[in-house]
Design a protein around this motif. Structure first.
Motif, short mmCIF file in Angstrom:
data_model
loop_
_atom_site.label_atom_id
_atom_site.label_comp_id
_atom_site.label_asym_id
_atom_site.label_seq_id
_atom_site.Cartn_x
_atom_site.Cartn_y
_atom_site.Cartn_z
N ASP A 1 0.82 -1.21 0.00
CA ASP A 1 0.00 0.00 0.00
C ASP A 1 0.85 1.26 0.00
OD1 ASP A 1 -2.45 1.65 0.49
OD2 ASP A 1 -1.39 2.05 2.36
N ASN A 2 0.49 2.19 -0.88
CA ASN A 2 1.18 3.48 -0.92
C ASN A 2 0.27 4.62 -0.48
OD1 ASN A 2 -0.56 3.61 -3.06
ND2 ASN A 2 0.99 3.95 -4.64
N MET A 3 -0.95 4.30 -0.03
CA MET A 3 -1.92 5.33 0.32
C MET A 3 -1.87 5.73 1.79
SD MET A 3 -3.36 6.28 -2.40
CE MET A 3 -4.73 7.24 -1.73
N GLY A 4 -1.48 4.83 2.66
CA GLY A 4 -1.36 5.17 4.07
C GLY A 4 -2.70 5.26 4.77
N ALA A 5 -2.93 6.38 5.46
CA ALA A 5 -4.08 6.50 6.35
C ALA A 5 -5.42 6.26 5.66
CB ALA A 5 -4.08 7.89 6.99
N LYS A 6 -5.60 6.76 4.46
CA LYS A 6 -6.88 6.68 3.77
C LYS A 6 -7.35 5.24 3.59
CE LYS A 6 -9.20 8.22 -0.47
NZ LYS A 6 -9.03 8.98 -1.75
N TYR A 7 -6.41 4.32 3.35
CA TYR A 7 -6.77 2.93 3.08
C TYR A 7 -6.50 1.99 4.25
CZ TYR A 7 -7.62 3.45 -1.99
OH TYR A 7 -8.13 3.77 -3.22
N LEU A 8 -6.03 2.50 5.38
CA LEU A 8 -5.57 1.62 6.45
C LEU A 8 -6.65 0.64 6.90
CD1 LEU A 8 -3.40 0.76 8.46
CD2 LEU A 8 -4.15 2.63 9.96
N GLY A 9 -7.82 1.14 7.28
CA GLY A 9 -8.87 0.26 7.75
C GLY A 9 -9.36 -0.70 6.70
N ARG A 10 -9.50 -0.23 5.49
CA ARG A 10 -9.99 -1.09 4.40
C ARG A 10 -8.95 -2.14 4.03
NH1 ARG A 10 -11.53 2.68 -0.30
NH2 ARG A 10 -12.55 0.82 -1.14
#
Length: 321
Positions: free
Chosen positions: A210-219
């Motif tokens: 993952d390169n998105m970090g916080a935005k995708y963490l839960g998903r």
């Protein structure tokens, strides 16, 4: 020597080409006459003042290059002046010459040109170190990589497919989705589909890059299989998110965050050895190819950075000298 220079921090307009002092190879280093360098998203962060080079590294932007060895530093063995190489850098790639620790110098793999080879070191080292050395993706496992049409994404898809994994990826436009499918991935439109639903239906992802970090963490955690491993390598979607520890416990899953640039020399040398041993044979056999969006001269460095930031490109952007 000719190199990209900046007039302070800011947008692509702060970049131009000027003259800087020639580097000299220290003990254990080689001097490379640069033929091409690749543009990475981290370069745009450095230009904006958010990602300074580690202590002792060149202030010139550029994390990878290809070229020919011009000089050997004290104690260097196994290489000769004139050898065609590509290299993983802590900085200095956007220049006519760069001094490189010998452990980060790699031969140009068979099947690619010297210019194309500039597209390989950073993405190959990132994918090999994170997906295989850290997350231990195995044959037959399910792998999800976000941003499959980018430089890291196209390498991650191809290497995971070559090593027998089942690969899923996210992308936006129809053209990028089709590119990902052509490389062997199940492509998921992040505009119209939920990657969590897609992965859940097949049992979850064993590894997520993952390169998105916080935005995708839960998903991303929700998309993991039992025993799944999430490796975070960027924060395009922010730096602070909420982590459901109970969800991790239920799945006996793990979350790891890594960076490459500031690692000790011996760690980067070990990664590069792994790339040469495990990735280059797939390149030589045609199972992996560098995906290059465009090649432009160093004088167009500002335009190259604008193209990177616009996000419409697929694969790598190369600067030639």
């Amino acid at each position: 020597m000719r190199a990209a220079v900046t007039t302070g921090t800011g947008g692509p307009e702060v970049l131009s080409v000027g003259d800087v002092a020639d580097p000299r190879p220290g003990a254990g280093e080689v001097l490379v006459d640069v033929v091409a360098a690749a543009v990475n998203r981290a370069d745009t962060l450095q230009r904006q003042g958010f990602y300074p080079p580690p202590p002792g590294a060149s202030e010139v932007i550029g994390l990878e290059c290809s070229g020919r060895i011009a000089e050997l530093g004290e104690g260097v063995e196994g290489w000769s002046v004139g050898d065609e190489v590509c290299a993983l850098l802590a900085g200095g790639g956007y220049a006519a010459r760069v001094a490189v620790p010998v452990g980060q110098v790699m031969p140009v793999p068979g099947g690619v040109s010297l210019v194309e080879a500039a597209a390989l070191p950073e993405v190959a080292a990132t994918v090999w170190s994170n997906v295989f050395m850290t997350a231990h993706l195995a044959k037959g496992e399910r792998f999800l990589v976000h941003g499959g049409a980018g430089g890291i994404g196209t390498m991650a898809i191809q290497l995971a497919v070559a090593r027998g994994a089942e690969v899923f990826t996210t992308a936006g436009s129809a053209e990028k989705l089709e590119l990902c499918r052509s490389l062997g991935a199940t492509a998921i439109s992040y505009r119209d589909e939920d990657f969590v639903e897609v992965l859940t239906e097949v049992g979850g992802a064993d590894v997520v890059l993952d390169n998105m970090g916080a935005k995708y963490l839960g998903r991303n955690v929700a998309a993991l299989a039992t025993g799944g491993r999430l490796v975070v390598i960027g924060f395009q979607g922010g730096t602070k998110g909420e982590l459901d520890i109970q969800a991790l416990l239920r799945k006996r899953a793990s979350v790891t965050a890594t960076s490459l640039r500031a690692r000790p020399l011996e760690e980067k040398a070990a990664i590069c050895c792994g790339v040469v041993e495990n990735v280059w044979p797939h390149v030589a056999a045609g199972r992996i190819r560098p995906v290059v969006e465009t090649t432009m001269p160093l004088e167009d460095v500002a335009r190259a950075h604008q193209l990177m930031e616009d996000g419409a490109h697929a694969g790598k952007i190369l600067l030639t000298l």
